[in-house]
Design a protein around this motif. Structure first.
Motif, mmCIF file in Angstrom:
data_model
loop_
_atom_site.group_PDB
_atom_site.id
_atom_site.type_symbol
_atom_site.label_atom_id
_atom_site.label_comp_id
_atom_site.label_asym_id
_atom_site.label_seq_id
_atom_site.Cartn_x
_atom_site.Cartn_y
_atom_site.Cartn_z
ATOM 1 N N GLN A 191 0.914 -1.331 -0.055
ATOM 2 C CA GLN A 191 0.059 -0.130 -0.071
ATOM 3 C C GLN A 191 0.763 1.143 0.114
ATOM 4 N N ALA A 192 0.496 2.462 -0.593
ATOM 5 C CA ALA A 192 0.889 3.638 -0.425
ATOM 6 C C ALA A 192 1.407 3.986 0.906
ATOM 7 N N GLY A 193 2.784 4.583 1.247
ATOM 8 C CA GLY A 193 3.092 4.736 2.300
ATOM 9 C C GLY A 193 3.988 3.589 3.017
ATOM 10 N N GLY A 194 3.703 2.436 2.291
ATOM 11 C CA GLY A 194 4.572 1.268 2.935
ATOM 12 C C GLY A 194 5.937 1.255 2.662
ATOM 13 N N SER A 195 6.323 -0.051 3.046
ATOM 14 C CA SER A 195 7.917 -0.187 2.752
ATOM 15 C C SER A 195 7.946 -1.710 2.097
ATOM 16 N N LEU A 196 9.300 -1.700 1.280
ATOM 17 C CA LEU A 196 9.572 -2.946 0.692
ATOM 18 C C LEU A 196 11.212 -2.830 0.656
ATOM 19 N N GLU A 232 3.709 6.136 -8.034
ATOM 20 C CA GLU A 232 4.351 6.305 -9.049
ATOM 21 C C GLU A 232 5.755 5.536 -8.909
ATOM 22 N N ASP A 233 5.958 4.700 -7.614
ATOM 23 C CA ASP A 233 7.055 4.032 -7.678
ATOM 24 C C ASP A 233 6.760 2.633 -8.261
ATOM 25 N N THR A 234 5.722 2.317 -8.706
ATOM 26 C CA THR A 234 5.137 1.170 -9.412
ATOM 27 C C THR A 234 6.144 0.998 -10.505
ATOM 28 N N ALA A 235 6.892 -0.175 -10.894
ATOM 29 C CA ALA A 235 7.755 -0.621 -11.839
ATOM 30 C C ALA A 235 8.257 -1.855 -11.695
ATOM 31 N N GLN A 291 16.259 -0.380 -0.072
ATOM 32 C CA GLN A 291 15.455 -0.202 1.154
ATOM 33 C C GLN A 291 14.549 1.034 0.591
ATOM 34 N N MET A 292 13.190 0.709 0.479
ATOM 35 C CA MET A 292 12.121 1.585 -0.048
ATOM 36 C C MET A 292 10.914 1.931 0.971
ATOM 37 N N ASN A 293 11.061 3.330 1.263
ATOM 38 C CA ASN A 293 10.012 3.598 2.347
ATOM 39 C C ASN A 293 9.182 4.656 1.733
ATOM 40 N N THR A 316 4.465 -3.179 -6.820
ATOM 41 C CA THR A 316 3.266 -2.476 -7.230
ATOM 42 C C THR A 316 2.730 -1.749 -5.915
ATOM 43 N N VAL A 317 2.826 -0.488 -6.168
ATOM 44 C CA VAL A 317 2.114 0.085 -5.012
ATOM 45 C C VAL A 317 0.654 0.715 -5.174
#
Length: 122
Positions: free
Chosen positions: A13-18, A89-92, A82-84, A119-120
């Motif tokens: 979800q938007a605002g989340g991290s991976l 728009e980070d979906t790719a 690390q993506m926070n 996918t966000v």
């Protein structure tokens, strides 16, 4: 034969991290610059983040600076992203790459992974 394998992608979800991982085999990453790129549908592959071979110099695209962090564990032959605070728009598809020197240019990298989908959702 150099092989780069990305993992850690998924739906968030938007605002989340991976945290993405890139495991290298066939060659040690120790003396190579490493980078992360991404490609959204219908768009060019773009630079996201890069690291010098020692990891003491890192650089980011303006769109991810302050949210993403690249790191590396040369002993494990692995690079991380690390993506926070993820945004739609980070979906790719995210790709890791190995190259001869720190660069935000695709042409500077000799080896590429197959990519992992991020996918966000909002």
């Amino acid at each position: 034969q150099v092989q780069l394998v990305e993992s850690g992608g998924g739906l968030v979800q938007a605002g989340g991290s991976l945290r993405l991982s890139c495991a290298a085999s066939g060659r040690a990453v120790t003396y190579y610059a490493m980078g992360w790129f991404r490609q959204a549908p219908g768009k060019e592959r773009e630079f996201v983040a890069g690291s010098s071979w020692r990891g003491d110099s890192t650089y980011y695209a303006a769109s991810v600076k302050g949210r993403f962090t690249i790191s590396r564990d040369n002993a494990k032959n692995t690079v991380y992203l690390q993506m926070n605070s993820l945004k739609d728009e980070d979906t790719a598809v995210y790709y890791c790459a190995m190259g001869g020197g720190p660069s935000n240019q695709k042409s500077s990298y000799n080896y590429w992974g197959q990519g992992t989908q991020v996918t966000v959702s909002s």
